[in-house]
Design a protein around this motif. Structure first.
Motif, PDB file in Angstrom:
ATOM      1  N   MET A 130       0.838  -1.191   0.000  1.00 15.31           N
ATOM      2  CA  MET A 130       0.000   0.000   0.000  1.00 15.31           C
ATOM      3  C   MET A 130       0.878   1.248   0.000  1.00 15.31           C
ATOM      4  N   PRO A 131       1.509   1.568  -1.129  1.00 14.33           N
ATOM      5  CA  PRO A 131       2.378   2.745  -1.174  1.00 14.33           C
ATOM      6  C   PRO A 131       1.591   4.034  -0.972  1.00 14.33           C
ATOM      7  N   SER A 132       2.229   4.989  -0.334  1.00 10.49           N
ATOM      8  CA  SER A 132       1.601   6.294  -0.100  1.00 10.49           C
ATOM      9  C   SER A 132       2.125   7.283  -1.137  1.00 10.49           C
ATOM     10  N   PHE A 133       1.400   7.409  -2.222  1.00 13.92           N
ATOM     11  CA  PHE A 133       1.821   8.328  -3.273  1.00 13.92           C
ATOM     12  C   PHE A 133       1.356   9.742  -2.942  1.00 13.92           C
ATOM     13  N   ASP A 143       6.140   9.646  -9.288  1.00 11.45           N
ATOM     14  CA  ASP A 143       7.175   8.643  -9.536  1.00 11.45           C
ATOM     15  C   ASP A 143       6.776   7.325  -8.862  1.00 11.45           C
ATOM     16  N   VAL A 144       6.424   6.337  -9.680  1.00 15.98           N
ATOM     17  CA  VAL A 144       5.995   5.030  -9.177  1.00 15.98           C
ATOM     18  C   VAL A 144       7.125   4.033  -9.404  1.00 15.98           C
ATOM     19  N   MET A 152      13.948  -0.027  -3.543  1.00 17.23           N
ATOM     20  CA  MET A 152      13.456  -0.496  -2.254  1.00 17.23           C
ATOM     21  C   MET A 152      11.934  -0.576  -2.210  1.00 17.23           C
ATOM     22  N   ALA A 153      11.263   0.274  -2.994  1.00 16.70           N
ATOM     23  CA  ALA A 153       9.795   0.313  -2.994  1.00 16.70           C
ATOM     24  C   ALA A 153       9.173  -0.720  -3.921  1.00 16.70           C
ATOM     25  N   ASN A 183      -3.682  -0.386  -3.580  1.00 15.11           N
ATOM     26  CA  ASN A 183      -3.720   0.990  -4.070  1.00 15.11           C
ATOM     27  C   ASN A 183      -4.104   0.931  -5.539  1.00 15.11           C
ATOM     28  N   SER A 184      -5.091   1.699  -5.932  1.00 11.17           N
ATOM     29  CA  SER A 184      -5.619   1.593  -7.303  1.00 11.17           C
ATOM     30  C   SER A 184      -4.592   1.955  -8.360  1.00 11.17           C
ATOM     31  N   ILE A 185      -3.543   2.678  -8.000  1.00 12.04           N
ATOM     32  CA  ILE A 185      -2.508   3.035  -8.971  1.00 12.04           C
ATOM     33  C   ILE A 185      -1.686   1.823  -9.387  1.00 12.04           C
ATOM     34  N   ILE A 186      -1.550   0.845  -8.508  1.00  8.97           N
ATOM     35  CA  ILE A 186      -0.661  -0.293  -8.797  1.00  8.97           C
ATOM     36  C   ILE A 186      -1.416  -1.602  -9.057  1.00  8.97           C
TER      37      ILE A 186
END
Length: 264
Positions: A130-133, A143-144, A152-153, A183-186
């Motif tokens: 669950m990255p926090s963009f 930047d994804v 690392m991410a 997360n809907s972006i990924i």
């Protein structure tokens, strides 16, 4: 012990693009024990997750509720517990229908353990990505890095760190890594397949400028890492939808057998 849930519509209380819809407050014997928690993903209804888990195994329900209470001030850890709940809950119906023998929880061994009718077991190690963009500014690009291999991410590095830290895949048995993309972006195949492989390769004919081929390159995949030799497969799913999970089987698996089991 009784567990109940009350719900209200989320109005600005969500947590970004992953927003799963409904927020709930966990109650234990009528006393609020946690924070507002999101229950709006596929397969969860007003009866709540802990109700059917409690009916199947009271001690397991108590364990999940205790961990949620302890994570009241750690939202990401709370989400990780929910990922485990999502996976656990899927197998309750299979247990009642006698398609599997039972579901176990043993933190020293794995997050969720599925025992089949023949006595063999599948060990599921579950984690939530669950990255926090940051919210993108006008004209700027976020930047994804989750789809890369060495950042690392990235999914790959997150999984390898988990393997190294917890040592859950060090035993020759049927180990499965289960990844929830939260997360809907990924969401979707690209993030996982690109990161776990060597990336997505497109070959273009220089003369015609036409695409000759496009594919994921698996020559230097995560399965080449020695720490994954007892990892039978990686399972991934989007935003709580475990019913639509997908499998990536390890061609270098060195566990007790190489047959594809009907579970997990």
């Amino acid at each position: 012990m009784s567990v109940a849930f009350t719900f209200q519509r989320s109005s600005g209380l969500g947590y970004g693009p992953a927003g799963r819809g409904l927020c709930g407050v966990v109650l234990l014997d009528g006393a609020e024990i946690g924070k507002k928690i999101d229950f709006g993903f596929k397969g969860f209804d007003r009866d709540g997750v802990a109700v059917d888990i409690h009916e199947y195994n009271e001690q397991h329900a108590k364990s999940f509720v205790k961990r949620l209470r302890e994570s009241a001030n750690d939202w990401k850890n709370c989400e990780a517990v929910f990922s485990e709940i999502i996976v656990y809950r899927h197998y309750i119906r299979l247990a009642y229908e006698r398609l599997i023998r039972k579901i176990d929880l043993d933190a020293a061994e794995s997050d969720v353990i599925i025992e089949r009718l023949d006595g063999t077991k599948a060990y599921l190690e579950i984690f939530c990505v669950m990255p926090s963009f940051p919210l993108p500014e006008d004209g700027k690009v976020v930047d994804v890095k989750t789809h890369t291999q060495t950042e690392m991410a990235s999914i790959r590095q997150k999984l390898l760190r988990k393997v190294d830290k917890q040592k859950q895949f060090s035993k020759p048995r049927e180990n499965y890594a289960v990844i929830e993309l939260n997360n809907s972006i990924i969401v979707g195949d690209f993030t996982v397949l690109s990161s776990l492989s060597s990336g997505y390769t497109v070959t273009i004919n220089k003369q015609t400028m036409q695409i000759e081929s496009s594919r994921y390159n698996w020559e230097n995949s995560i399965f080449e890492d020695q720490s994954t030799k007892f990892l039978k497969a990686i399972i991934y799913f989007d935003l709580g939808n475990y019913d639509s999970r997908k499998f990536i089987f390890n061609p270098n698996y060195r566990g007790p057998n190489n047959r594809v089991e009907p579970t997990p």
